[in-house]
Design a protein around this motif. Structure first.
Motif, PDB file in Angstrom:
ATOM      1  N   UNK A 138       0.822  -1.217   0.000  1.00 21.49           N
ATOM      2  CA  UNK A 138       0.000   0.000   0.000  1.00 21.49           C
ATOM      3  C   UNK A 138       0.850   1.259   0.000  1.00 21.49           C
ATOM      4  N   UNK A 139       1.938   1.253   0.781  1.00 18.90           N
ATOM      5  CA  UNK A 139       2.860   2.396   0.796  1.00 18.90           C
ATOM      6  C   UNK A 139       3.458   2.608  -0.592  1.00 18.90           C
ATOM      7  N   UNK A 140       3.879   1.519  -1.220  1.00 24.91           N
ATOM      8  CA  UNK A 140       4.490   1.599  -2.552  1.00 24.91           C
ATOM      9  C   UNK A 140       3.480   2.136  -3.551  1.00 24.91           C
ATOM     10  N   UNK A 141       2.245   1.633  -3.483  1.00 21.76           N
ATOM     11  CA  UNK A 141       1.202   2.089  -4.407  1.00 21.76           C
ATOM     12  C   UNK A 141       0.904   3.570  -4.210  1.00 21.76           C
ATOM     13  N   UNK A 193       2.678  -4.856   9.459  1.00 26.48           N
ATOM     14  CA  UNK A 193       2.308  -3.597  10.104  1.00 26.48           C
ATOM     15  C   UNK A 193       1.133  -3.861  11.025  1.00 26.48           C
ATOM     16  N   UNK A 194       1.161  -3.272  12.192  1.00 25.27           N
ATOM     17  CA  UNK A 194       0.122  -3.481  13.198  1.00 25.27           C
ATOM     18  C   UNK A 194      -1.094  -2.591  12.918  1.00 25.27           C
ATOM     19  N   UNK A 195      -1.763  -2.883  11.810  1.00 22.19           N
ATOM     20  CA  UNK A 195      -3.009  -2.212  11.429  1.00 22.19           C
ATOM     21  C   UNK A 195      -3.967  -3.301  10.966  1.00 22.19           C
ATOM     22  N   UNK A 196      -5.246  -2.980  10.826  1.00 27.14           N
ATOM     23  CA  UNK A 196      -6.176  -4.001  10.345  1.00 27.14           C
ATOM     24  C   UNK A 196      -5.695  -4.618   9.030  1.00 27.14           C
ATOM     25  N   UNK A 197      -5.781  -5.922   8.957  1.00 29.54           N
ATOM     26  CA  UNK A 197      -5.324  -6.649   7.781  1.00 29.54           C
ATOM     27  C   UNK A 197      -3.867  -7.074   7.873  1.00 29.54           C
ATOM     28  N   UNK A 198      -3.115  -6.485   8.800  1.00 24.47           N
ATOM     29  CA  UNK A 198      -1.708  -6.802   9.024  1.00 24.47           C
ATOM     30  C   UNK A 198      -0.925  -7.007   7.724  1.00 24.47           C
ATOM     31  N   UNK A 199      -0.799  -5.931   6.905  1.00 21.11           N
ATOM     32  CA  UNK A 199      -0.078  -6.083   5.635  1.00 21.11           C
ATOM     33  C   UNK A 199       1.407  -6.374   5.870  1.00 21.11           C
ATOM     34  N   UNK A 200       1.990  -7.121   4.940  1.00 26.19           N
ATOM     35  CA  UNK A 200       3.407  -7.467   5.023  1.00 26.19           C
ATOM     36  C   UNK A 200       4.271  -6.232   4.831  1.00 26.19           C
TER      37      UNK A 200
END
Length: 181
Positions: A109-112, A139-146
């Protein structure tokens, strides 16, 4: 230590020349029966580097250790031994790698958000298969993205010891960098 300085350097030289991967200081310490101080080992490596200065190889320190590498002026000749064309990477792959290298750890998401377009899974897979990036957590957010970060292989392939040796981001913005490894 009963061995002479020259014998110690010869042992290091033989190990470094025959190793397919860079050798860490810990690896090199295991070459010797008696415990060698890291400072002594570094001194021997500096002397060995000096010994090779007038020759065709350089002794380099990279992220995962030390290795011998042909001096840049000999690269065109050595390339004739393996006439395969170097891997070329798409602009999307290179932009994604640059974002990860300079902003790590980052999520897709950061890259996008930075690139302004969706990141194709093949781009991430290409970088992971090359060994340049890896998942280092979530990342400690909903969905825990890699979270993605670069690897020691990335640094080794670019002959860097650390990320601090990357060129300033402004330099990259001013010129188009082509990475052929």
């Amino acid at each position: 230590m009963s061995e002479s300085i020259q014998e110690l350097k010869n042992v290091l030289e033989a190990a470094l020349l025959t190793s397919p991967e860079p050798l860490s200081l810990d690896d090199m310490q295991r070459l010797f029966e008696s415990r060698m101080e890291r400072a002594t080992l570094r001194m021997l490596l500096d002397e060995l580097r000096g010994d090779w200065q007038p020759r065709t190889l350089d002794l380099l320190q990279v992220a995962s250790g030390w290795r011998f590498q042909a001096k840049p002026q000999y690269a065109p000749f050595i390339a004739r031994l393996t006439p395969e064309r170097p891997q070329r990477y798409s602009r999307a792959v290179m932009e994604t790698l640059a974002i990860i290298a300079y902003k790590q750890p980052v999520t897709r998401g950061d890259i996008e958000e930075i690139r302004g377009v969706a990141v194709n899974q093949n781009v991430m897979r290409t970088l992971q298969e090359r060994g340049w990036i890896d998942i280092v957590g979530q990342r400690e957010v909903p969905g825990r993205p890699s979270l993605y970060a670069t690897t020691k292989t990335f640094l080794d392939d670019l002959n860097l010891r650390s990320l601090q040796e990357l060129p300033p981001l402004q330099t990259l913005a001013q010129q188009e960098i082509k990475l052929e490894i």
